[in-house]
Design an enzyme around this catalytic site. Structure first.
Site, PDB file in Angstrom:
ATOM      1  N   SER A 259      57.416 -86.763 -13.604  1.00 37.64           N
ATOM      2  CA  SER A 259      57.128 -85.830 -12.510  1.00 37.64           C
ATOM      3  C   SER A 259      57.921 -84.545 -12.707  1.00 37.64           C
ATOM      4  CB  SER A 259      57.518 -86.448 -11.164  1.00 37.64           C
ATOM      5  OG  SER A 259      58.935 -86.470 -11.017  1.00 37.64           O
ATOM      6  N   ASP A 260      57.406 -83.448 -12.138  1.00 39.27           N
ATOM      7  CA  ASP A 260      58.264 -82.291 -11.965  1.00 39.27           C
ATOM      8  C   ASP A 260      59.306 -82.675 -10.919  1.00 39.27           C
ATOM      9  OD1 ASP A 260      59.366 -79.774 -12.092  1.00 39.27           O
ATOM     10  OD2 ASP A 260      57.446 -78.725 -11.942  1.00 39.27           O
ATOM     11  N   TRP A 261      60.386 -81.921 -10.864  1.00 37.95           N
ATOM     12  CA  TRP A 261      61.511 -82.299 -10.016  1.00 37.95           C
ATOM     13  C   TRP A 261      61.115 -82.284  -8.538  1.00 37.95           C
ATOM     14  CZ3 TRP A 261      62.129 -83.013 -14.673  1.00 37.95           C
ATOM     15  CH2 TRP A 261      63.337 -83.323 -15.285  1.00 37.95           C
TER      16      TRP A 261
END
Length: 393
Positions: A218-220
């Site tokens: 995932s992106d953060w």
């Protein structure tokens, strides 16, 4: 490799498997399991240089794309891999390959522009270069991530043809031809589903149609559920286990997520470690001398020069440095070496030259350089309309 994966999979406990599915306390590592000799994956930003300590600030990606030079970008990828390892890291969070659909996109400078074919060719060279140094390349942000405003909430509505022909080719060829080991899902939604839990994007297209065997991270802070994200193709939650921790454990115990799904994620996380050789060399030694050298700064200069596009000249350029008496240098970065944008692709350069310094270095001693700020870009100081000119009805 698959045999070794099976052997480790049998030895891992359920709790250890869950631990491997999200970032650790550093916010940038995917944890390993020391008991079994499984190394962590140590990550760093970003697409245009290493965002750990002082590193070489390379030109932004849209400038790289203006070179149209795949061999140059391959060399850049190799150099980026070297600098990543020199920082003790094993995974770089790049390249950024989103298509420029929205001209005000806050991160447009990080990717290769508006052309899917050009982006695809450069992406393959970038990924192959990075991974030739046994560093994981992370292709991001999958998909249709083209603005920062309301980035966790905006929904891109697209037909399948536009999706496949415009937004996805760079990702597709990164996987099929570049053999990228990691893909990062985007913050936004596509056709009503968040990218980190988008069945069509992650399972149907990426993993089934393209045969992707690596990890989807995932992106953060862009995960929004446990069972839906797990079932729909996300393998690693970053930076921490907000959902892929106790919530995922509960989802497995409630049979909303099967152990088959969990084991597939562990297989992928182990596979990329084996592919990148981390079991043999889990933690590269830090060595700043591999970063601060004339070869790397020379490559950054070459890339900047090859990305310059001169549309019209009329015999004005090049200027004759021997005969010039005065130069007016106008702009907010005249006296500052603005080497890139900001955010996660910001690089702290070990070497900089401002436009003013650069001109000083090449002009004769008698030449005079006059500077002016011109248009102001500091948002704190910027006043578009002075308030004394504004009136209520």
């Amino acid at each position: 490799i698959e045999q070794k994966i099976n052997e480790l999979l049998e030895k891992l406990t359920f709790d250890e498997k869950i631990t491997m599915l999200s970032g650790d306390s550093t916010g940038f590592n995917a944890p390993g399991i020391k008991r079994l000799g499984i190394p962590s994956i140590n990550m760093t930003d970003g697409p245009v240089g290493v965002r750990t300590g002082k590193a070489t600030a390379f030109p932004v990606a849209v400038n790289m794309a203006a070179s149209w030079d795949t061999s140059l970008i391959r060399r850049y990828g190799e150099t980026l891999g070297i600098e990543t390892k020199a920082k003790g890291k094993t995974c770089i969070l790049g390249p950024c390959v989103g298509i420029h659909r929205f001209p005000l996109g806050g991160r447009n400078f990080e990717s290769f522009g508006e052309d899917p074919f050009l982006s695809s060719r450069l992406t393959v060279s970038y990924v192959k270069g990075v991974q030739s140094e046994n560093v994981i390349a992370t292709v991001k942000h999958y998909a249709c991530n083209d603005q920062e405003w309301e980035r966790n909430n905006y929904d891109v509505i697209t037909d399948e043809r536009s999706l496949r022909e415009i937004h996805l080719p760079a990702f597709e060829y990164a996987v099929k031809e570049g053999e990228a080991l990691a893909v990062m899902s985007a913050y936004n939604l596509v056709n009503g589903e968040h990218c980190s839990e988008n069945q069509h994007l992650l399972n149907e297209i990426l993993k089934k149609d393209w045969g992707f065997k690596g990890i989807v991270m995932s992106d953060w802070t862009s995960v929004y559920s446990a069972d839906k994200a797990a079932n729909n193709g996300l393998d690693l939650e970053m930076p921490n286990g907000v959902w892929f921790g106790d919530s995922l454990k509960a989802a497995v115990k409630d049979r909303r997520v099967s152990m088959k799904v969990i084991d597939d994620k562990i297989r992928r996380l182990l596979r990329v470690r084996f592919k990148a050789g981390y079991f043999n060399n889990p933690m590269p030694a830090e060595n700043q001398a591999l970063v601060e050298n004339n070869v790397h700064s020379g490559l950054a200069l070459e890339m900047a020069q090859k990305g310059i596009v001169l549309l019209k000249n009329n015999n004005i350029l090049p200027l004759d440095s021997d005969t010039i008496k005065t130069i007016a240098l106008i702009g907010p970065n005249s006296l500052t070496a603005r080497t890139g944008g900001g955010g996660s692709s910001l690089v702290n350069p070990w070497k900089t030259v401002s436009p003013y310094e650069g001109l000083q270095n090449i002009l004769n001693k008698d030449a005079k350089i006059i500077t002016a700020e011109g248009t102001r870009i500091d948002p704190v100081k910027l006043v578009p309309v002075p308030e004394e000119y504004l009136r209520t009805p």
